[in-house]
Design an enzyme around this catalytic site. Structure first.
Site, PDB file in Angstrom:
ATOM      1  N   GLU A 126      -4.608   7.497  -3.591  1.00  0.00           N
ATOM      2  CA  GLU A 126      -5.084   6.244  -2.999  1.00  0.00           C
ATOM      3  C   GLU A 126      -5.331   5.192  -4.084  1.00  0.00           C
ATOM      4  OE1 GLU A 126      -4.892   5.980   0.130  1.00  0.00           O
ATOM      5  OE2 GLU A 126      -6.087   4.241   0.705  1.00  0.00           O
ATOM      6  N   HIS A 158       0.832  -1.210   0.000  1.00  0.00           N
ATOM      7  CA  HIS A 158       0.000   0.000   0.000  1.00  0.00           C
ATOM      8  C   HIS A 158       0.867   1.262   0.000  1.00  0.00           C
ATOM      9  CE1 HIS A 158      -3.733   2.286   1.010  1.00  0.00           C
ATOM     10  NE2 HIS A 158      -2.827   3.116   1.494  1.00  0.00           N
ATOM     11  N   GLU A 159       1.732   1.378   0.995  1.00  0.00           N
ATOM     12  CA  GLU A 159       2.585   2.572   1.069  1.00  0.00           C
ATOM     13  C   GLU A 159       3.551   2.606  -0.109  1.00  0.00           C
ATOM     14  OE1 GLU A 159       1.645   4.855   3.031  1.00  0.00           O
ATOM     15  OE2 GLU A 159       0.291   3.577   4.194  1.00  0.00           O
ATOM     16  N   HIS A 177       1.887   4.388  -2.901  1.00  0.00           N
ATOM     17  CA  HIS A 177       1.982   5.851  -2.727  1.00  0.00           C
ATOM     18  C   HIS A 177       3.390   6.327  -3.091  1.00  0.00           C
ATOM     19  CE1 HIS A 177      -1.888   6.714  -0.894  1.00  0.00           C
ATOM     20  NE2 HIS A 177      -1.707   5.868   0.096  1.00  0.00           N
TER      21      HIS A 177
HETATM   22 ZN    ZN Z   1      -3.216   5.262   1.494  1.00  0.00          ZN
END
Ligand code: ZN
Length: 502
Positions: free
Chosen positions: A295, A265-266, A269
């Site tokens: 996101e 997830h990170e 980003h």
């Molecule tokens: Zn996020």
């Protein structure tokens, strides 16, 4: 024009430096700073952010933007220069509308409210937070009035996170989403036991988990010459420019999936931030198009890639190497694929699966609107929350810590932020349909651990634009359509229809 543009760039670069310096201090606060540093750090951050704000709302910036209006009209509207002038003018107009005294009052109030929220959540006592919540919603209401809006007060707040998106548009998309999600969840709920996820739980060495996270980050293309992974209580990503992007992660010794999926997830980003071109550094364009678009990157790597069958065919043998003896026969890639996709209605948003996650968001979006429009009062928030939880997920939280007090956002004044999480989920699926059309071998590439073609696509179509376009402009440009719920519902129905045999 060149003179004024150069002058504007110089001023914006100084402001960007102040913001980046503040971001370094914030990152340090969450990772390495000892507790004793808290008071001094709050002062340092407030000084730097205040200086940046003052420099930005200066009359001289307004004059430069005015001087540049006519020459900018002659530029290619897609050029870096035209976008810089357009986006800066937009942000300047907004920043000038909110009185400095109101911003300071909000900063002070949310700082106190944060401590109250921590205590209220620990004791599961909403009454401790209620007076702060009342004041925050009141101040945010004033801020929205100062910013102005045409239709809905929420529009003024949403715009900070999703530039130019309107509340009514979100409502239309959420209605469509709800119409698809509720029956799907109903059907899955009758077969919840179809998936067993016990293999995700056990005792997993912390160093090995960390090594696994680093491995995954390297595999998806995170550049360690231009970034780091460190530990924090809550994972986040922050950028000090494309040459230095920091992400954080955490380790749960009894559940390796938390560390793995936070890395993906990170990492999503962080790849976005590393993909923004150096030319946009030290300008207001040096970030993603919106929080929702950001996101969409994290959720794509986490869910559409990391929770796919192809990913597990590739990653299972590696997982076995990281944890020798813990994933032996009869466990296989298919069982891991099924386990990480188990659907389970639960109280906590951040632990929710792909099917139930967006229902948590709709609840918050509705409540924020109702609180701002005076349809419910802050004292009645726990009751309203629980009623919506029952309606959406069939659950009643046993206490407010597992209900209305679970998220940090309201205590931080971040009202209008929640929808971006759901919009990111929808957008990830919408990008992915386009990507599948452009990369017909995508599944085979993922199965072979080749993530470069996917990253290259994201770089070319999304990352390289930074904040040059509004989310709507970017989405139409890339997919030919506005943001919509249909691709996400197609994705869920295909995946979970097969997993749950419905
Ligand atoms: Zn996020």
């Amino acid at each position: 024009m060149p003179d004024q543009l150069a002058e504007l760039r110089t001023r914006l670069a100084e402001i960007a430096d102040l913001h980046h310096a503040a971001s370094v201090l914030s990152w340090d606060q969450e990772t390495f700073m000892p507790p004793g540093g808290a008071m001094a750090r709050a002062e340092q951050l407030s000084t730097l952010r205040g200086l940046a704000h003052q420099k930005f709302i200066a009359d001289e910036i307004g004059q430069l933007l005015q001087d540049l209006t006519a020459p900018a009209a002659e530029l290619d509207p897609d050029s870096d220069e035209a976008c810089l002038i357009r986006v800066t003018a937009r942000e300047y107009a907004k920043a000038r509308k909110v009185p400095v005294a109101l911003e300071m009052e909000l900063a002070r109030t949310t700082s106190l409210a944060h401590h109250a929220w921590v205590q209220a959540r620990a004791e599961s006592n909403f009454a401790l937070f209620a007076p702060h919540g009342r004041k925050i919603f009141d101040l945010v209401h004033q801020k929205a009035e100062a910013l102005g809006y045409q239709e809905r007060i929420y529009d003024a707040l949403l715009d900070d996170y999703e530039p130019e998106m309107k509340t009514a548009q979100v409502e239309v998309i959420f209605q469509e989403l709800k119409a698809g999600l509720v029956p799907l969840l109903q059907a899955i709920s009758e077969r919840l036991d179809a998936i067993d996820d016990t293999c995700l739980h056990g005792a997993f060495d912390e160093h090995r988990q960390w090594a696994m996270a680093m491995d995954v980050l390297r595999l998806i293309g995170f550049d360690l010459q231009r970034g780091r992974q460190d530990r924090s209580a809550h994972p986040f990503t922050t950028s000090f420019g494309a040459g230095d992007v920091r992400l954080t992660n955490r380790v749960d010794p009894s559940y390796f999936a938390s560390c793995l999926y936070s890395a993906l997830h990170e990492g999503g980003h962080a790849l976005y931030d590393q993909g923004i071109p150096a030319e946009l550094y030290r300008t207001p364009l040096n970030h993603g198009a919106s929080l929702g678009v950001h996101e969409s990157q994290s959720r794509m790597w986490e869910n559409l890639v990391g929770r796919s069958r192809s990913f597990w065919k590739f990653f299972f043998p590696r997982l076995r190497e990281f944890f020798p003896g813990q994933f032996d026969n009869p466990l296989d890639a298919e069982q891991l694929y099924r386990a990480v996709n188990k659907v389970q209605p639960s109280f906590i948003r951040v632990e929710a699966d792909e099917v139930t996650y967006n229902l948590h968001i709709m609840l918050r979006f509705e409540m924020e609107n109702e609180l701002l429009e005076g349809k419910i009062k802050i004292d009645d928030a726990p009751e309203a929350w629980n009623a919506k939880m029952k309606a959406y997920l069939g659950l009643t939280p046993p206490n407010d810590a597992l209900g209305v007090l679970q998220d940090v956002h309201w205590s931080s004044g971040l009202i209008g932020y929640f929808p971006t999480y759901a919009l990111g989920n929808l957008l990830a699926a919408q990008w992915f349909e386009r990507i599948r059309a452009d990369l017909p071998d995508l599944d085979a590439q993922i199965e072979a651990g080749q993530f470069a073609p996917l990253l290259d696509w994201l770089r070319r179509h999304i990352h390289r634009h930074g904040g040059k376009f509004t989310p709507d402009e970017l989405i139409r440009r890339v997919t030919g359509q506005p943001l919509q719920a249909a691709p996400f519902m197609r994705y869920l129905k295909a995946k979970y229809g097969e997993l749950y045999q419905i």
